[in-house]
Design a protein around this motif. Structure first.
Motif, PDB file in Angstrom:
ATOM      1  N   PHE A   1      43.579  30.706  32.226  1.00  0.00           N
ATOM      2  CA  PHE A   1      43.483  31.372  30.930  1.00  0.00           C
ATOM      3  C   PHE A   1      43.893  30.459  29.856  1.00  0.00           C
ATOM      4  O   PHE A   1      45.201  30.240  29.880  1.00  0.00           O
ATOM      5  CB  PHE A   1      44.059  32.679  30.900  1.00  0.00           C
TER       6      PHE A   1
ATOM      7  N   LYS B   1      42.074  30.181  38.699  1.00  0.00           N
ATOM      8  CA  LYS B   1      41.712  30.782  37.437  1.00  0.00           C
ATOM      9  C   LYS B   1      42.734  30.507  36.176  1.00  0.00           C
ATOM     10  O   LYS B   1      43.841  30.350  36.507  1.00  0.00           O
ATOM     11  CB  LYS B   1      41.665  32.273  37.388  1.00  0.00           C
TER      12      LYS B   1
ATOM     13  N   ARG C   1      36.539  48.705  33.977  1.00  0.00           N
ATOM     14  CA  ARG C   1      36.807  47.980  35.212  1.00  0.00           C
ATOM     15  C   ARG C   1      36.286  49.004  36.348  1.00  0.00           C
ATOM     16  O   ARG C   1      35.868  48.331  37.185  1.00  0.00           O
ATOM     17  CB  ARG C   1      38.237  47.355  35.433  1.00  0.00           C
TER      18      ARG C   1
ATOM     19  N   LEU D   1      35.183  40.995  38.350  1.00  0.00           N
ATOM     20  CA  LEU D   1      35.419  41.259  36.945  1.00  0.00           C
ATOM     21  C   LEU D   1      35.932  40.121  36.173  1.00  0.00           C
ATOM     22  O   LEU D   1      35.706  40.118  34.829  1.00  0.00           O
ATOM     23  CB  LEU D   1      36.729  42.516  36.952  1.00  0.00           C
ATOM     24  N   VAL D   2      36.631  39.085  36.833  1.00  0.00           N
ATOM     25  CA  VAL D   2      36.827  38.130  35.991  1.00  0.00           C
ATOM     26  C   VAL D   2      36.283  36.572  36.911  1.00  0.00           C
ATOM     27  O   VAL D   2      36.371  36.938  38.157  1.00  0.00           O
ATOM     28  CB  VAL D   2      38.480  37.949  36.152  1.00  0.00           C
ATOM     29  N   HIS D   3      35.879  35.802  36.097  1.00  0.00           N
ATOM     30  CA  HIS D   3      34.888  34.883  36.683  1.00  0.00           C
ATOM     31  C   HIS D   3      36.054  33.465  36.830  1.00  0.00           C
ATOM     32  O   HIS D   3      36.796  33.246  36.268  1.00  0.00           O
ATOM     33  CB  HIS D   3      33.925  34.079  35.556  1.00  0.00           C
TER      34      HIS D   3
ATOM     35  N   VAL E   1      42.520  48.985  40.938  1.00  0.00           N
ATOM     36  CA  VAL E   1      42.955  47.793  40.208  1.00  0.00           C
ATOM     37  C   VAL E   1      43.824  48.237  38.877  1.00  0.00           C
ATOM     38  O   VAL E   1      43.530  48.778  38.192  1.00  0.00           O
ATOM     39  CB  VAL E   1      41.609  46.830  39.446  1.00  0.00           C
ATOM     40  N   GLU E   2      45.041  47.499  38.928  1.00  0.00           N
ATOM     41  CA  GLU E   2      46.167  47.572  38.058  1.00  0.00           C
ATOM     42  C   GLU E   2      46.162  48.954  37.346  1.00  0.00           C
ATOM     43  O   GLU E   2      45.931  49.251  36.294  1.00  0.00           O
ATOM     44  CB  GLU E   2      45.553  46.729  36.902  1.00  0.00           C
TER      45      GLU E   2
ATOM     46  N   ASP F   1      35.311  38.021  30.925  1.00  0.00           N
ATOM     47  CA  ASP F   1      36.249  38.355  31.701  1.00  0.00           C
ATOM     48  C   ASP F   1      36.773  39.805  31.484  1.00  0.00           C
ATOM     49  O   ASP F   1      37.223  40.094  30.279  1.00  0.00           O
ATOM     50  CB  ASP F   1      37.191  37.418  31.786  1.00  0.00           C
ATOM     51  N   ILE F   2      36.700  40.741  32.488  1.00  0.00           N
ATOM     52  CA  ILE F   2      37.238  41.989  32.153  1.00  0.00           C
ATOM     53  C   ILE F   2      38.677  41.957  32.405  1.00  0.00           C
ATOM     54  O   ILE F   2      39.152  41.987  33.530  1.00  0.00           O
ATOM     55  CB  ILE F   2      36.506  43.147  32.732  1.00  0.00           C
ATOM     56  N   THR F   3      39.699  41.993  31.438  1.00  0.00           N
ATOM     57  CA  THR F   3      41.133  41.875  31.824  1.00  0.00           C
ATOM     58  C   THR F   3      41.733  42.978  31.363  1.00  0.00           C
ATOM     59  O   THR F   3      43.068  43.118  31.248  1.00  0.00           O
ATOM     60  CB  THR F   3      41.779  40.570  30.999  1.00  0.00           C
ATOM     61  N   SER F   4      41.003  44.104  30.959  1.00  0.00           N
ATOM     62  CA  SER F   4      41.591  45.383  30.396  1.00  0.00           C
ATOM     63  C   SER F   4      41.839  46.357  31.462  1.00  0.00           C
ATOM     64  O   SER F   4      40.839  46.499  32.472  1.00  0.00           O
ATOM     65  CB  SER F   4      40.791  46.090  29.307  1.00  0.00           C
TER      66      SER F   4
ATOM     67  N   ARG G   1      41.152  40.951  40.485  1.00  0.00           N
ATOM     68  CA  ARG G   1      40.010  40.842  39.591  1.00  0.00           C
ATOM     69  C   ARG G   1      38.805  39.877  39.882  1.00  0.00           C
ATOM     70  O   ARG G   1      37.593  40.335  39.869  1.00  0.00           O
ATOM     71  CB  ARG G   1      40.494  40.880  38.373  1.00  0.00           C
TER      72      ARG G   1
END
Lengths: 325, 288
Positions: free
Chosen positions: A30, A28, B115, A69-71, A99-100, B285-288, A64
């Motif tokens: 960014f 991944k 999320r 949640l994240v590609h 998650v987090e 992208d769900i980063t929160s 994620r």
């Protein structure tokens, strides 16, 4: 879209379908920053997999991606044998996750928050919702505070509520990101025993942490992340055996001792305050002592040491306060 | 998912998509209506017809001033509802839709609950659909509250009875109430167009207040442009341009041309902005 789906189905057989989580060359980026750099995770069914690494090493981004949640920029993921994110809708109901850190609606009670998540699950049975919500609250010791608004919860209670959310229905796989964050030592112990009991029930558990000490007692497998790369992975024994033992000579004449060790072909010979340290070669330890003594070195102590898991972890991930990226 | 996979699932997993979506929608509506901030907002919406009715009751009748309905309001309570709707269309009702839009996606992203909804999992398309439907229902609730409060207060202060229509003819009370019902339906559908814009903006940010302000700016800018004759060519493309056309329901015979145009334009906005929202949200992208 169609092309991406085709690519996944073509390459999916490359992934081992007999494990709970498999990734291949998962990457991944960014922008210019590579958060996760081509990792091959392998979490067998039934494992309690400790996913370790300092803050910012890419653990959460990996998690994620596992949860859709994240590609991913590149690489493939199979969770419980199915490709993610293409089949996330059918796989994720069998996966409980944290998650987090916890996140809930502040003005709803703990119970109402869980009821909302349960209502969102299209596979959950509405008629048993109340019982399952209370059961999950009970399991994390929050039943007494079920009617309290989430905003009034302490950090530890919030963390427990998030764990309860992951336990609303029976799960085959639990992905817990830093589940002990914010918990006091008592709570940390409870989470550890909860993880052990989940594993005993047959669930596979992936638990991430930046602290080895919090998870090492319950883990059967370890994966260690550093700056986006997976630097070690396997059963605890396998990872531990990756640690190289060393010999330590305590002596009053370290310089002379070092010369003997170098002469014997030992590598990484370094002087320490009390003597010499070196990486053993094929030379038998007995013979090393013999040679030292015959060379006139006063040997006060001699030991073959295996580093602790903690030392190994630090040697893999680096030490100090440097944020890894 | 193959049959073998289903067999290995630990518990029976029946999936009735309609029933499950209905359950999530109810949960969503409970959350919207249960939130104090939204209840306070409804009180504000309801206070406008009350203020109008009281102001009219205690002021000298001045014919020929204000909106068409205002001069008729003292003659029949039903016109208090219509006057209130006319006034609130400019800002308060769009603000209500904007507020709910801000909460829809941006609000959930802001506090991180997004999320957890997505990992339940709720399919992103399904979540968008349910969020949109609840926004539309929220808009309808706003319109209904204004109309009902206006009718109630107006009825108490000025009585209800046969109403003199804008075209001069008289309509029975039942007829007039039917026309008010159509008004509520039309304005609710109009707000659904704004809700589509709101949902799209909500997928762009993690700041609910930012989304709310942006949606309010969009609707207010449309009103301003609609009031500038120099850009008349633009007027038929402004969502709000057709909103006051509900007045045509109070002519005899009813006049549907403008409203038909309004609904077609609204449908176009809905299609475009829901598509944009989907394109954005399904890839995000769900980063929160």
């Amino acid at each position: 879209m169609t092309q991406a789906a085709a690519a996944v189905s073509l390459s999916a057989p490359l992934l081992d379908a007999d494990v709970a989580i498999a990734t291949s060359a998962l990457t991944k980026r960014f922008g210019a920053q590579t958060a996760v750099d081509g990792i091959d995770l392998n979490v067998p069914f039934g494992a309690v997999y400790g996913f370790l690494g300092p803050n910012g090493s890419g653990k959460t981004t990996t998690i994620r991606m596992l949860l859709g949640l994240v590609h991913a920029t590149a690489g493939e993921i199979a969770v419980l044998g199915s490709p993610v994110p293409t089949q996330a809708s059918s796989v994720l109901p069998r996966v409980g996750s944290l998650v987090e850190g916890p996140a809930f609606h502040p003005y709803l009670s703990g119970r109402a928050n869980l009821a909302r998540l349960d209502a969102a699950d299209r596979f959950a049975d509405a008629s048993t919702s109340r019982d399952r919500v209370d059961g999950a609250l009970d399991r994390v010791g929050l039943l007494g505070a079920a009617r309290k608004k989430y905003r009034a919860y302490s950090l530890g209670m919030r963390q427990r509520l998030a764990i309860a959310a992951a336990l609303l229905t029976p799960r085959d796989l639990l992905i817990l990101d830093e589940p002990t964050n914010g918990l006091d030592p008592q709570g940390t112990r409870e989470v550890r025993s909860l993880i052990a009991s989940l594993a005993a029930d047959g669930s596979t558990v992936l638990v991430s942490s930046h602290l080895l000490s919090e998870v090492e007692q319950v883990c059967s497998h370890l994966g260690v992340m550093r700056q986006g790369s997976l630097v070690a992975q396997g059963t605890v024994q396998e990872v531990r055996s990756g640690a190289r033992s060393f010999i330590e000579v305590t002596t009053g004449t370290p310089q002379a001792a070092a010369e003997v060790l170098v002469g014997l072909g030992l590598t990484d010979v370094v002087l320490t305050p009390s003597g010499v340290r070196a990486t053993p070669s094929e030379v038998e330890p007995d013979r090393i002592v013999e040679r030292l003594v015959s060379a006139g070195v006063g040997v006060r102590g001699f030991a073959v040491q295996v580093p602790s898991l903690e030392d190994l972890f630090v040697s893999l991930t680096g030490e100090g306060f440097d944020v890894s990226r | 998912m193959s049959a073998a996979d289903v067999a290995t699932a630990p518990i029976a997993r029946r999936s009735s998509t309609v029933g499950a979506s209905w359950r999530l929608l109810r949960s969503e509506l409970r959350m919207i209506t249960g939130r104090r901030r939204n209840q306070a907002g409804l009180l504000v919406l309801a206070s406008v017809p009350v203020l109008i009715a009281i102001a009219l009751k205690f002021s000298q009748p001045r014919h020929g001033r204000g909106p068409d309905f205002m001069s008729a309001a003292t003659s029949n309570g039903i016109f208090v509802a219509l006057t209130a709707l006319t006034i609130e269309l400019a800002l308060f009702l769009p603000l209500a839709v904007a507020t709910l839009s801000g909460d829809a996606i941006a609000g959930e992203a802001n506090i991180g609950t997004l999320r957890y909804l997505l990992t339940v999992p709720v399919h992103r398309t399904r979540l968008l659909a349910i969020k949109y439907v609840s926004l539309v229902i929220g808009g309808f609730i706003g319109v209904i509250v204004v109309a009902a409060t206006g009718l109630l207060v107006g009825g108490i202060l000025f009585g209800l009875g046969p109403a003199t229509l804008l075209s001069g003819n008289e309509a029975t009370l039942l007829d007039a109430l039917g026309r008010l019902g159509l008004t509520v339906l039309y304005l609710g559908l109009c707000l659904a167009g704004l809700a589509a814009i709101g949902l799209f903006i909500s997928t762009l940010t993690e700041q609910p207040i930012g989304a709310m302000i942006a949606v309010t700016v969009v609707s207010t800018a449309m009103w301003i442009l609609d009031g500038i004759p120099q850009v008349e060519w633009l007027h038929p493309w402004l969502l709000v341009h057709y909103w006051p056309a509900f007045a045509d329901l109070f002519r005899d015979p009813m006049f549907f041309d403008q409203m038909r145009q309004g609904l077609l334009l609204t449908a176009a906005y809905v299609v475009v902005f829901l598509a944009l929202a989907w394109a954005r949200f399904s890839q995000k992208d769900i980063t929160s």
